[in-house]
Motif scaffolding. Structure first.
Motif, mmCIF file in Angstrom:
data_model
loop_
_atom_site.group_PDB
_atom_site.id
_atom_site.type_symbol
_atom_site.label_atom_id
_atom_site.label_comp_id
_atom_site.label_asym_id
_atom_site.label_seq_id
_atom_site.Cartn_x
_atom_site.Cartn_y
_atom_site.Cartn_z
ATOM 1 N N SER A 12 0.853 -1.182 0.000
ATOM 2 C CA SER A 12 0.000 0.000 0.000
ATOM 3 C C SER A 12 0.887 1.228 0.000
ATOM 4 C CB SER A 12 -0.936 0.022 1.220
ATOM 5 O OG SER A 12 -0.194 0.206 2.414
ATOM 6 N N HIS B 195 -4.907 -2.898 -9.456
ATOM 7 C CA HIS B 195 -3.846 -3.714 -8.876
ATOM 8 C C HIS B 195 -2.774 -4.069 -9.907
ATOM 9 C CE1 HIS B 195 -6.486 -4.566 -5.341
ATOM 10 N NE2 HIS B 195 -5.298 -4.616 -4.757
ATOM 11 N N THR C 59 5.646 -6.935 -4.803
ATOM 12 C CA THR C 59 4.691 -5.829 -4.882
ATOM 13 C C THR C 59 3.314 -6.384 -5.199
ATOM 14 O OG1 THR C 59 6.357 -4.270 -5.728
ATOM 15 C CG2 THR C 59 4.053 -3.669 -6.056
ATOM 16 N N VAL D 120 -0.157 -3.991 -5.173
ATOM 17 C CA VAL D 120 -0.651 -2.698 -4.733
ATOM 18 C C VAL D 120 -1.599 -2.129 -5.781
ATOM 19 C CG1 VAL D 120 1.212 -1.335 -5.786
ATOM 20 C CG2 VAL D 120 0.110 -0.504 -3.688
#
Length: 224
Positions: free
Chosen positions: A64, A203, A219, A221
Motif C-alpha cells: 500500500s 492492482h 509488490t 498494490v
C-alpha cells in the motif's frame, strides 16, 4: 522499456491523438524458473493457502502507499480479521476478503513484462506511461479484442467501432453500471461494457529474483 501513450490535450483541448493499441505479450517464458514460480504461487492462491502465499513474499513486500508492508501485513490482508475494520465495514469483511484474494489471483494470472531492473510486472499494460496532463484515475485499459463501442448503453445499440487493447478515458465512472461512457484518444465517444475496462490505477504485482536466485512476490498494490 515502457510504452508512452501519446495524447494531445485529451480532456480540455480540441486536438486529439491517434488511437494506440497495446496487444498483450507475456514475457514470462524468457525465464523458465519464473514460469514455475508463478504457476506454483497461483496454485497456492487458488487454494487460499495463506502460509504458502506469505512464504513467497519479499521481506519488504510493498502492499500500500501508506502501510508498512512486509509479510505480516500481507497475512493480515489475506485473513482480514473483522475486528481490524471500522464498525461500518465489519459486516462486509467476508466480501472484502474474497475480493482481495480474487484481485490477487486475477492480477498474477495476467501477461507481464520485465522492466529495466529485471523485475517482472503484471499486468503488461502497467508499462504504459500516461501523459502527465492526464489524471490516471480517469484512465482505463480495454482488456479485450474487438470490444464493441456502442452508441448508447445497450447491448443492442449500434456499434460505433471495435476497440482492442487501448486506453479509454472515463470522466464519470458509474459503480455497478453495465456500460460506461468512454472517450477514446482520437476523440470518439460512446459506451463500453464495464467487464472489459481495467483501471490504470488498479492492482499490479511484481516478482523479483533474490540474491540467491529465488523469485519472490515483492509488490501487490493499487492506486496512483
Amino acid at each position: 522499456m515502457k510504452y508512452t501513450l501519446l495524447l494531445a490535450a485529451l480532456l480540455c483541448g480540441p486536438a486529439f491523438a491517434d488511437r494506440q493499441s497495446f496487444p498483450p505479450v507475456d514475457q514470462a517464458d524468457r525465464d523458465p524458473s519464473l514460469v514455475g514460480f508463478r504457476e506454483t504461487l497461483l496454485a497456492q492462491v487458488t487454494a487460499r493457502n495463506i502460509d504458502a502465499v506469505v512464504a513467497a513474499a519479499c521481506p519488504d513486500i510493498y502492499l500500500s502507499h501508506g502501510g508498512d508492508g512486509g509479510p505480516e501485513e500481507l497475512r493480515a490482508n489475506l485473513i482480514l480479521d473483522p475486528e481490524t475494520l471500522s464498525e461500518e465495514q465489519r459486516e462486509n469483511a467476508d466480501a472484502l476478503r474474497a475480493e482481495y484474494w480474487s484481485d490477487l489471483e486475477y492480477t498474477l494470472s495476467q501477461p507481464g513484462y520485465f522492466d529495466d531492473e529485471g523485475e517482472f510486472w503484471m499486468p503488461y499494460q502497467w508499462q504504459i506511461t500516461l501523459p502527465a496532463s492526464l489524471d490516471p484515475e480517469l484512465a482505463y485499459f480495454v482488456t479485450g479484442t474487438n470490444v464493441s463501442l456502442r452508441q448508447s448503453p445497450d447491448r443492442n445499440a449500434p456499434i460505433l467501432t471495435p476497440i482492442s487493447h487501448e486506453i479509454a478515458i472515463i470522466r464519470d465512472f458509474q459503480d455497478g453500471a453495465e456500460y460506461q461512457r468512454v472517450l477514446l484518444t482520437d476523440g470518439t465517444q460512446g459506451y463500453m461494457h464495464s467487464d472489459f475496462l481495467w483501471p490504470m490505477t488498479g492492482h499490479r504485482a511484481a516478482f523479483v529474483k533474490s540474491d540467491v536466485g529465488d523469485w519472490q512476490l515483492c509488490t501487490f498494490v493499487s492506486g496512483d
